[in-house]
Structure formats: structure tokens, C-alpha cells
Write a protein that holds these residues in place. Structure first.
Motif, PDB file in Angstrom:
ATOM      1  N   ILE A  96       0.813  -1.189   0.043  1.00 57.15           N
ATOM      2  CA  ILE A  96       0.143   0.008   0.103  1.00 57.15           C
ATOM      3  C   ILE A  96       0.724   1.192  -0.038  1.00 57.15           C
ATOM      4  CG2 ILE A  96      -2.055  -1.056   1.183  1.00 57.15           C
ATOM      5  CD1 ILE A  96      -1.069   0.361   3.623  1.00 57.15           C
ATOM      6  N   ARG A  97       2.124   0.982   0.234  1.00 55.30           N
ATOM      7  CA  ARG A  97       2.980   2.343   0.247  1.00 55.30           C
ATOM      8  C   ARG A  97       4.196   2.342  -0.744  1.00 55.30           C
ATOM      9  NH1 ARG A  97       2.383   0.419   5.385  1.00 55.30           N
ATOM     10  NH2 ARG A  97       0.785   1.815   6.755  1.00 55.30           N
ATOM     11  N   ASP A  98       4.593   1.340  -1.551  1.00 55.72           N
ATOM     12  CA  ASP A  98       5.555   1.338  -2.299  1.00 55.72           C
ATOM     13  C   ASP A  98       5.422   0.284  -3.404  1.00 55.72           C
ATOM     14  OD1 ASP A  98       6.493  -1.057  -1.435  1.00 55.72           O
ATOM     15  OD2 ASP A  98       7.366  -0.050   0.131  1.00 55.72           O
ATOM     16  N   VAL A  99       6.158   0.479  -4.678  1.00 59.13           N
ATOM     17  CA  VAL A  99       6.348  -0.317  -5.653  1.00 59.13           C
ATOM     18  C   VAL A  99       7.920  -1.064  -5.627  1.00 59.13           C
ATOM     19  CG1 VAL A  99       6.191  -0.838  -8.190  1.00 59.13           C
ATOM     20  CG2 VAL A  99       4.559   0.530  -6.887  1.00 59.13           C
ATOM     21  N   SER A 100       7.742  -1.974  -5.845  1.00 57.19           N
ATOM     22  CA  SER A 100       9.095  -2.944  -6.016  1.00 57.19           C
ATOM     23  C   SER A 100       9.228  -3.301  -7.172  1.00 57.19           C
ATOM     24  CB  SER A 100       9.102  -4.142  -4.900  1.00 57.19           C
ATOM     25  OG  SER A 100      10.270  -5.022  -5.167  1.00 57.19           O
ATOM     26  N   ILE A 101      10.363  -2.726  -7.914  1.00 57.72           N
ATOM     27  CA  ILE A 101      10.462  -3.134  -9.507  1.00 57.72           C
ATOM     28  C   ILE A 101      12.116  -3.998  -9.151  1.00 57.72           C
ATOM     29  CG2 ILE A 101      10.994  -2.539 -11.642  1.00 57.72           C
ATOM     30  CD1 ILE A 101       9.691   0.000 -10.983  1.00 57.72           C
ATOM     31  N   TYR A 102      12.021  -5.238  -9.675  1.00 55.07           N
ATOM     32  CA  TYR A 102      13.204  -5.889  -9.574  1.00 55.07           C
ATOM     33  C   TYR A 102      13.603  -6.913 -10.807  1.00 55.07           C
ATOM     34  CZ  TYR A 102       9.351  -9.789  -8.712  1.00 55.07           C
ATOM     35  OH  TYR A 102       8.479 -10.478  -8.674  1.00 55.07           O
ATOM     36  N   MET A 103      14.668  -7.128 -10.754  1.00 54.67           N
ATOM     37  CA  MET A 103      15.335  -7.950 -11.998  1.00 54.67           C
ATOM     38  C   MET A 103      15.186  -9.617 -11.559  1.00 54.67           C
ATOM     39  SD  MET A 103      18.072  -5.575 -13.670  1.00 54.67           S
ATOM     40  CE  MET A 103      18.117  -6.827 -15.250  1.00 54.67           C
ATOM     41  N   ASP A 104      14.854 -10.485 -12.452  1.00 49.99           N
ATOM     42  CA  ASP A 104      14.873 -11.891 -12.247  1.00 49.99           C
ATOM     43  C   ASP A 104      16.024 -12.400 -13.123  1.00 49.99           C
ATOM     44  OD1 ASP A 104      13.173 -12.589 -10.248  1.00 49.99           O
ATOM     45  OD2 ASP A 104      11.438 -12.305 -11.776  1.00 49.99           O
ATOM     46  N   GLY A 105      16.620 -13.468 -12.979  1.00 46.47           N
ATOM     47  CA  GLY A 105      17.504 -13.930 -13.804  1.00 46.47           C
ATOM     48  C   GLY A 105      18.811 -14.553 -13.065  1.00 46.47           C
ATOM     49  N   GLY A 106      19.507 -15.300 -13.950  1.00 43.45           N
ATOM     50  CA  GLY A 106      21.095 -16.004 -13.354  1.00 43.45           C
ATOM     51  C   GLY A 106      21.964 -14.981 -12.819  1.00 43.45           C
ATOM     52  N   ASP A 107      22.750 -14.527 -13.740  1.00 43.26           N
ATOM     53  CA  ASP A 107      23.928 -13.531 -13.426  1.00 43.26           C
ATOM     54  C   ASP A 107      23.429 -12.326 -13.555  1.00 43.26           C
ATOM     55  OD1 ASP A 107      26.380 -12.578 -12.701  1.00 43.26           O
ATOM     56  OD2 ASP A 107      27.438 -13.402 -14.313  1.00 43.26           O
TER      57      ASP A 107
END
Length: 176
Positions: free
Chosen positions: A107-118
């Protein structure tokens, strides 16, 4: 004929006079000006220092029924930004996942993240100085699940048009 005209006159008087009396129940409360909004955050970096997961704080808070859409700028076309919706995945020639962008929110933030191996080996043009747009659509605007399914959420411009979002009122956000 006089009897028919008299009958119509009496019925008309009864119909119009019956409009008096106590008012009915009050209608439902309004939505307090909740509208769909777009936020932009520039200079987003995905590094080992932030575990390839920058957090973007939001104000106002996100409602429990709100829809949050995240788009990454993937270049320009004739000077116009090209937006790709997350999740956005990139594959190696053998078909395995190289890396991708994904997102979630509270409700307070957005998390943008990367997925993958290296992730450290991903080209810096994909990891550094990225621009994202976050679209928040209040739940009452999406209507029924049936009508929400008709929207093409992968097309940023279509979403902006469908929900009447005024991009001139876009707010700039900072990474936490």
C-alpha cells in the motif's frame, strides 16, 4: 368524449400530485475524487547494492482493490517513448531466461526487481538509468472482471486513454 377528457385530467392530477412526500433514501457515497494516476521515476539502477530491487515509495497509498501497472521505457520511436509492461522477459538463444523485470507492490511502495541468473553480467544499458511509469487505477474504475478483461493493459497509451489520465499531471518519484 367529455368523460374521457375528464378521466385523463383526473389521472394526470393524481399522477402529478403523488410526486410530493418524503424523499427516498440517499444514494451511495461518492469516491472522494479518486482518479487513475501516473507516476514517473527516472534514474532507476539495478545493482548488487540494492539486490537488483529498487523500491519506489508512493504517496498516496495504494488501495486494496487498486490495480498497479508498471511500464519500462524501452527507447524511443520518432522522439516518442516506447513503453513495455512488466513483467518483461529476455531469453538467451537456447530459450532459457537471461533476465527480466518484474514488480510487486504494497500500500506504500512499488518494488521493481530483476530476475535471472547472473544479473551482474546483464548489459548496463538494461541495468542503469532506467525510466519507469507506474499507473494506479482505483478498483472502482476497472468495473467488473468482464469489462476489465477487455482492456489492453500491455499498451501504455491505450491505458492512458481508457482511464482518462492526464499525463501533464504526472508526478515524479524518487527511488528509496
Amino acid at each position: 368524449m367529455k368523460k374521457i377528457l375528464t378521466l385523463f385530467a383526473v389521472v394526470g392530477l393524481i399522477a402529478f400530485s403523488s410526486c410530493e412526500g418524503p424523499e427516498g433514501p440517499e444514494g451511495p457515497q461518492g469516491q472522494d475524487g479518486l482518479i487513475a494516476e501516473v507516476f514517473q521515476v527516472k534514474g532507476v539502477n539495478f545493482t548488487s547494492n540494492n539486490d537488483y530491487n529498487p523500491i519506489i515509495p508512493l504517496d498516496p497509498t495504494i488501495g486494496t482493490s487498486d490495480m498497479v501497472l508498471v511500464y519500462r521505457q524501452d527507447g524511443t520511436d520518432g522522439g516518442v517513448p516506447v513503453w513495455k509492461m512488466t513483467p518483461e522477459l529476455y531469453y538467451l538463444p537456447d530459450g532459457t531466461l537471461d533476465f527480466g523485470y518484474n514488480s510487486n507492490f504494497t500500500i506504500r511502495d512499488v518494488s521493481i526487481y530483476m530476475d535471472g541468473g547472473d544479473l551482474g553480467s546483464v548489459l548496463s544499458t538494461f541495468r542503469l538509468n532506467q525510466t519507469f511509469r507506474i499507473v494506479i487505477i482505483p478498483g472502482y474504475l476497472t468495473g467488473t472482471a468482464k469489462s476489465a478483461n477487455k482492456a489492453d493493459f500491455s499498451d501504455y497509451k491505450s491505458v492512458i486513454a481508457r482511464y482518462g489520465i492526464d499525463e501533464s499531471k504526472m508526478k515524479e518519484l524518487k527511488v528509496k
